[in-house]
Design an enzyme around this catalytic site. Structure first.
Site, PDB file in Angstrom:
ATOM      1  N   GLU A  58      51.788  77.578  47.601  1.00  0.00           N
ATOM      2  CA  GLU A  58      52.842  77.125  48.508  1.00  0.00           C
ATOM      3  C   GLU A  58      52.249  76.625  49.833  1.00  0.00           C
ATOM      4  O   GLU A  58      52.688  75.614  50.381  1.00  0.00           O
ATOM      5  CB  GLU A  58      53.858  78.262  48.731  1.00  0.00           C
ATOM      6  CG  GLU A  58      54.966  77.979  49.721  1.00  0.00           C
ATOM      7  CD  GLU A  58      55.835  76.773  49.396  1.00  0.00           C
ATOM      8  OE1 GLU A  58      55.740  76.211  48.290  1.00  0.00           O
ATOM      9  OE2 GLU A  58      56.588  76.360  50.287  1.00  0.00           O
ATOM     10  N   TRP A  87      66.917  55.948  47.846  1.00  0.00           N
ATOM     11  CA  TRP A  87      65.546  56.386  47.579  1.00  0.00           C
ATOM     12  C   TRP A  87      65.135  55.622  46.326  1.00  0.00           C
ATOM     13  O   TRP A  87      65.687  55.856  45.241  1.00  0.00           O
ATOM     14  CB  TRP A  87      65.523  57.890  47.347  1.00  0.00           C
ATOM     15  CG  TRP A  87      64.152  58.495  47.244  1.00  0.00           C
ATOM     16  CD1 TRP A  87      63.384  58.958  48.270  1.00  0.00           C
ATOM     17  CD2 TRP A  87      63.397  58.717  46.053  1.00  0.00           C
ATOM     18  NE1 TRP A  87      62.194  59.444  47.787  1.00  0.00           N
ATOM     19  CE2 TRP A  87      62.172  59.314  46.424  1.00  0.00           C
ATOM     20  CE3 TRP A  87      63.622  58.463  44.699  1.00  0.00           C
ATOM     21  CZ2 TRP A  87      61.193  59.663  45.502  1.00  0.00           C
ATOM     22  CZ3 TRP A  87      62.642  58.814  43.783  1.00  0.00           C
ATOM     23  CH2 TRP A  87      61.441  59.409  44.184  1.00  0.00           C
ATOM     24  N   ASN A 135      74.035  56.884  42.941  1.00  0.00           N
ATOM     25  CA  ASN A 135      72.897  57.809  42.984  1.00  0.00           C
ATOM     26  C   ASN A 135      72.608  58.183  41.536  1.00  0.00           C
ATOM     27  O   ASN A 135      73.509  58.587  40.818  1.00  0.00           O
ATOM     28  CB  ASN A 135      73.292  59.040  43.806  1.00  0.00           C
ATOM     29  CG  ASN A 135      72.254  60.146  43.747  1.00  0.00           C
ATOM     30  OD1 ASN A 135      71.128  59.933  43.302  1.00  0.00           O
ATOM     31  ND2 ASN A 135      72.631  61.330  44.193  1.00  0.00           N
ATOM     32  N   GLY A 136      71.363  58.013  41.107  1.00  0.00           N
ATOM     33  CA  GLY A 136      71.024  58.355  39.723  1.00  0.00           C
ATOM     34  C   GLY A 136      70.248  57.233  39.065  1.00  0.00           C
ATOM     35  O   GLY A 136      69.752  56.326  39.740  1.00  0.00           O
ATOM     36  N   HIS A 157      35.014  78.320  39.582  1.00  0.00           N
ATOM     37  CA  HIS A 157      35.055  77.443  38.413  1.00  0.00           C
ATOM     38  C   HIS A 157      35.367  76.001  38.795  1.00  0.00           C
ATOM     39  O   HIS A 157      35.942  75.267  37.993  1.00  0.00           O
ATOM     40  CB  HIS A 157      36.081  77.979  37.409  1.00  0.00           C
ATOM     41  CG  HIS A 157      35.758  79.356  36.954  1.00  0.00           C
ATOM     42  ND1 HIS A 157      34.744  79.625  36.065  1.00  0.00           N
ATOM     43  CD2 HIS A 157      36.264  80.564  37.319  1.00  0.00           C
ATOM     44  CE1 HIS A 157      34.661  80.934  35.877  1.00  0.00           C
ATOM     45  NE2 HIS A 157      35.571  81.530  36.626  1.00  0.00           N
ATOM     46  N   ARG A 167      67.933  64.046  53.001  1.00  0.00           N
ATOM     47  CA  ARG A 167      67.676  64.023  51.559  1.00  0.00           C
ATOM     48  C   ARG A 167      66.483  63.127  51.203  1.00  0.00           C
ATOM     49  O   ARG A 167      65.932  63.244  50.118  1.00  0.00           O
ATOM     50  CB  ARG A 167      68.929  63.506  50.821  1.00  0.00           C
ATOM     51  CG  ARG A 167      70.105  64.438  50.926  1.00  0.00           C
ATOM     52  CD  ARG A 167      71.368  63.761  50.448  1.00  0.00           C
ATOM     53  NE  ARG A 167      71.367  63.505  49.023  1.00  0.00           N
ATOM     54  CZ  ARG A 167      71.842  64.332  48.101  1.00  0.00           C
ATOM     55  NH1 ARG A 167      72.362  65.485  48.473  1.00  0.00           N
ATOM     56  NH2 ARG A 167      71.820  64.013  46.834  1.00  0.00           N
ATOM     57  N   LYS A 216      64.647  65.545  49.596  1.00  0.00           N
ATOM     58  CA  LYS A 216      65.020  66.956  49.685  1.00  0.00           C
ATOM     59  C   LYS A 216      65.684  67.416  48.394  1.00  0.00           C
ATOM     60  O   LYS A 216      65.478  68.523  47.937  1.00  0.00           O
ATOM     61  CB  LYS A 216      65.988  67.134  50.860  1.00  0.00           C
ATOM     62  CG  LYS A 216      66.436  68.559  51.095  1.00  0.00           C
ATOM     63  CD  LYS A 216      65.324  69.373  51.674  1.00  0.00           C
ATOM     64  CE  LYS A 216      65.666  70.830  51.847  1.00  0.00           C
ATOM     65  NZ  LYS A 216      64.457  71.655  51.914  1.00  0.00           N
ATOM     66  N   LYS A 275      52.748  72.886  51.280  1.00  0.00           N
ATOM     67  CA  LYS A 275      53.299  72.613  52.612  1.00  0.00           C
ATOM     68  C   LYS A 275      52.409  71.630  53.364  1.00  0.00           C
ATOM     69  O   LYS A 275      52.876  70.685  53.979  1.00  0.00           O
ATOM     70  CB  LYS A 275      53.423  73.889  53.461  1.00  0.00           C
ATOM     71  CG  LYS A 275      54.517  74.860  53.145  1.00  0.00           C
ATOM     72  CD  LYS A 275      55.900  74.429  53.536  1.00  0.00           C
ATOM     73  CE  LYS A 275      56.564  73.565  52.524  1.00  0.00           C
ATOM     74  NZ  LYS A 275      57.109  74.086  51.334  1.00  0.00           N
ATOM     75  N   GLU A 291      52.449  68.009  51.713  1.00  0.00           N
ATOM     76  CA  GLU A 291      53.685  67.227  51.758  1.00  0.00           C
ATOM     77  C   GLU A 291      54.033  66.718  53.157  1.00  0.00           C
ATOM     78  O   GLU A 291      54.615  65.642  53.266  1.00  0.00           O
ATOM     79  CB  GLU A 291      54.863  67.946  51.092  1.00  0.00           C
ATOM     80  CG  GLU A 291      55.339  69.207  51.736  1.00  0.00           C
ATOM     81  CD  GLU A 291      56.435  69.919  50.922  1.00  0.00           C
ATOM     82  OE1 GLU A 291      57.079  69.309  50.061  1.00  0.00           O
ATOM     83  OE2 GLU A 291      56.640  71.113  51.180  1.00  0.00           O
ATOM     84  N   CYS A 339      68.941  59.608  46.971  1.00  0.00           N
ATOM     85  CA  CYS A 339      70.059  58.766  47.413  1.00  0.00           C
ATOM     86  C   CYS A 339      71.228  59.600  47.940  1.00  0.00           C
ATOM     87  O   CYS A 339      71.561  60.640  47.370  1.00  0.00           O
ATOM     88  CB  CYS A 339      70.584  57.923  46.271  1.00  0.00           C
ATOM     89  SG  CYS A 339      69.369  56.843  45.547  1.00  0.00           S
TER      90      CYS A 339
HETATM   91  C1  G6P Z   1      61.961  68.597  46.295  1.00  0.00           C
HETATM   92  C2  G6P Z   1      61.906  69.172  47.703  1.00  0.00           C
HETATM   93  C3  G6P Z   1      61.212  70.525  47.667  1.00  0.00           C
HETATM   94  C4  G6P Z   1      61.886  71.455  46.672  1.00  0.00           C
HETATM   95  C5  G6P Z   1      61.987  70.817  45.289  1.00  0.00           C
HETATM   96  C6  G6P Z   1      62.881  71.621  44.374  1.00  0.00           C
HETATM   97  O1  G6P Z   1      60.685  68.252  45.885  1.00  0.00           O
HETATM   98  O2  G6P Z   1      61.245  68.294  48.568  1.00  0.00           O
HETATM   99  O3  G6P Z   1      61.258  71.101  48.960  1.00  0.00           O
HETATM  100  O4  G6P Z   1      61.170  72.633  46.590  1.00  0.00           O
HETATM  101  O5  G6P Z   1      62.554  69.511  45.379  1.00  0.00           O
HETATM  102  O6  G6P Z   1      64.174  71.581  44.907  1.00  0.00           O
HETATM  103  P1  G6P Z   1      65.280  72.674  44.675  1.00  0.00           P
HETATM  104  O7  G6P Z   1      66.449  72.184  45.476  1.00  0.00           O
HETATM  105  O8  G6P Z   1      65.571  72.678  43.202  1.00  0.00           O
HETATM  106  O9  G6P Z   1      64.760  73.965  45.136  1.00  0.00           O
END
Ligand code: G6P
Length: 612
Positions: free
Chosen positions: A485, A74, A100-101, A508, A27, A607, A489, A492, A2
């Protein structure tokens, strides 16, 4: 997650609010809304969808007013739809609120309000909060500020809120607990937002609200108190962000821009932190606590998402160079496990946004147990940065694409420098090795540029795997976290199911999945695992899997085995995560674009995850 904006001043609020909401789009959200105050009358517009849908809804309507609030939602409680979108208005129309929250005890409050005759339109916890405020205001005949204070003392959970009271229409009331809120201070005008992104173009003077502070903002200034009505000091900070850093430039997406920026952001991360003759690493933010870090028996790294993967690289780094025991924890698990934390432990929180709710809660808990808490954050002035004892900013600049790229490599380079520094101090690195490692750090930006020159080739490879429904990523040692990672990527942003594995673990389980349709991305650079990785590639090929390998320039062995290879320059294995992740970022980007996905704002993702 949010996003909140608010404006109070002398200009028309509407365009400022819409622009602010657009700046917060990154966000992640599913609905949007605004409320405008004009001569004591409120207009409220909200709808499911994007900010442009909101603009269409408002088109031709009354947009007058110099006070207003806006929100991108959100969904947490209730579907993303018009009714659940914010702002929410109280039943008797006295208050309008954006939030937000999560209000965790909303059900019991709702029950109590229902008994008092309140009826609810939406399924949200936010509507419960706005009605609670109104109920207190009407029953106790107090000011709007007191009503908000009283209500917030009753709620359990997280909130960043901005409230309008229609009886006191010349002010905005803002408060926060665990969800961020920033107030930009102009001349006789104020800009409220969940982060500084929408504020930058108006002012560089900001007030970061602390937990359980309540600000009453009017054109005459800000009054700041806590929830017990005690006055608090206004601490105004300076923002150091340029508005250009929020633009896409000539790139079609923020993600691509941010991938390309890495040659400069890495340099920004180490700039001023390495002396001229390359004999010293200086990390000012942790300088005073270096003796304590060097003495620590254990280092615990807490993080979420991509930052967690950076933490895993940190584990290899600290163990290799500083010979310290390291544990890397998902912040969400760590915080609820009652983990054993000793006073001589060092806890490092890694967070791009510095606002991730679980990471924030994890460090608060570890702090109570007496550990030294360090932060590696990108957003200056963020909650985690402010609540840690010491820390190092990554200086990667604003990261707008939801899929983290440049923040990851910046986090890894900071962890690398920390590990080298502590390792040297603990006597595990010779002067010669130290010098050579530092020299190689300085070469990274040019090596990244070299990798990016291969972009067309990487794009061609991506084209071949656009139709994949699954993918496996394999790596060993320092490159195992990069495999995780790479898989993250891809899943997502392109919605292709992908798993990262330590290459030897393939036997395994995942090997059962391999057939001629399965792309297997292998990190096969020249390091101590090289021969082993070559065997793993042979195992995949024996089952007709498609191997796409990231290899060191000049490699011939893997070139003969793999279906596709991407070469990266030679570098010490401890620095190879930074280089080898870049082709994987580009592959996921191009596959997602070719599949028609919304690369910068993938579905359901946020985000900045400000709720647990
Ligand atoms: C969300 C974002 C990711 C990020 C994660 C942790 O899931 O989409 O890209 O890695 O949060 O966020 P931070 O701001 O704590 O690195």
């Amino acid at each position: 997650m949010c996003g909140i904006v608010g404006y109070i001043g002398t200009r028309t609020a509407y365009p400022i609010l819409i622009k602010g909401l657009q700046r917060l789009e990154y966000r992640g959200y599913d609905s949007a809304g605004i409320a405008l105050m004009d001569n004591g009358n409120a207009s409220l517009y909200k709808c499911k969808g994007k900010v442009r849908d909101l603009e269409n809804l408002v088109s031709g309507q009354n947009i007058a007013g110099t006070i207003g609030i806006g929100h991108t939602r959100w969904a947490t409680h209730g579907l993303p739809n018009d009714v659940n979108a914010h702002p929410h208005k109280s039943m008797n129309g006295k208050f309008i609120l954006v939030h937000n929250g999560i209000i965790e005890n909303y059900a019991s409050i709702k029950k109590m309000l229902t008994k008092n005759g309140y009826k609810f339109q939406s399924e949200t916890d936010t509507e419960v909060l706005v009605n609670l405020i109104e109920n207190i205001y009407l029953e106790e005949k107090v000011s709007a500020e007191t009503a908000v204070q009283t209500a917030l003392r009753m709620v359990v959970g997280a909130y960043g809120i901005v409230v309008i009271c229609l009886d006191e229409p010349d002010k905005l009331i803002a408060s926060r607990k665990s969800s961020p809120l920033v107030i930009g201070c102009g001349e006789g005008e104020y800009f409220l937002a969940s982060d500084a992104t929408p504020i930058t173009e108006y002012t560089d003077r900001v007030l970061y609200l602390n937990d359980e502070e309540i600000a009453v903002v009017s054109t005459n200034g800000i009054s700041l108190k806590n929830l017990n009505n005690e006055a608090k000091e206004l601490v105004i900070s300076r923002l150091n962000l340029s508005i250009e850093s929020f633009d896409k430039g000539n790139f079609p997406h923020y993600m691509l821009k941010e991938i390309h920026e890495q040659s400069t952001t890495i340099a920004d991360s180490f700039r001023g932190r390495i002396n001229n003759d390359m004999t010293q690493i200086m990390l000012g933010g942790i300088n005073e606590v270096i003796p304590r870090i060097a003495k620590a028996k254990r280092i615990v790294i807490v993080a979420c998402g991509t930052s967690y993967h950076a933490g895993l690289v940190g584990e290899y780094l600290f163990e290799t160079f500083a010979r310290q025991q390291v544990e890397v924890e998902y912040a969400s698990e760590f915080r609820y496990r009652d983990p054993i934390i000793e006073e001589d432990d060092v806890v490092i929180a890694i967070s791009q946004s510095g606002e991730t709710a679980d990471t924030l809660a994890a460090i608060r808990m570890a702090k109570e147990k007496g550990a030294l808490i360090l932060g590696i954050c990108n957003v200056v002035g963020s909650s985690i940065a402010r609540e840690t004892h010491a820390g190092v900013y990554t200086h990667a600049g604003p990261e707008i694409g939801v899929a983290s790229t440049k923040a990851f490599t910046a986090q890894v380079i900071i962890l690398t420098m920390m590990a080298y520094l502590i390792g040297k101090r603990r006597g595990f690195i010779s002067d010669e090795t130290y010098h050579s490692l530092i020299e190689q750090v300085l070469e990274i930006p040019d090596k990244i540029k070299e990798i990016l020159k291969d972009e067309d080739h990487i794009k061609e490879i991506s084209q071949k795997y656009v139709e994949a429904t699954n993918a496996i990523y394999l790596g060993r040692g320092f490159l195992y976290p990069v495999a995780l990672e790479g898989a993250l990527k891809l899943k997502e942003i392109s919605y292709i199911h992908a798993e990262g594995y330590p290459a030897a673990e393939m036997k395994h389980g995942p090997i059962a999945l391999i057939d001629d349709k399965m792309p297997v991305f292998v990190l096969g650079t020249k390091d101590k695992y090289y021969e082993k990785i070559v065997s793993n590639i042979q195992e995949v090929k024996a089952r007709k899997g498609k191997v796409i390998a990231v290899v060191t320039q000049g490699d011939t062995t893997i070139k003969h085995l793999a279906d596709d290879v991407i070469e990266i320059p030679e570098i010490d294995e401890s620095l190879s995560p930074i280089l080898s992740v870049i082709p994987l970022q580009l592959i996921s980007y191009y596959i997602a674009v070719m599949r028609g996905c919304n690369v910068d704002q993938p579905r359901n993702l946020a985000k900045s995850v400000t709720v647990e």
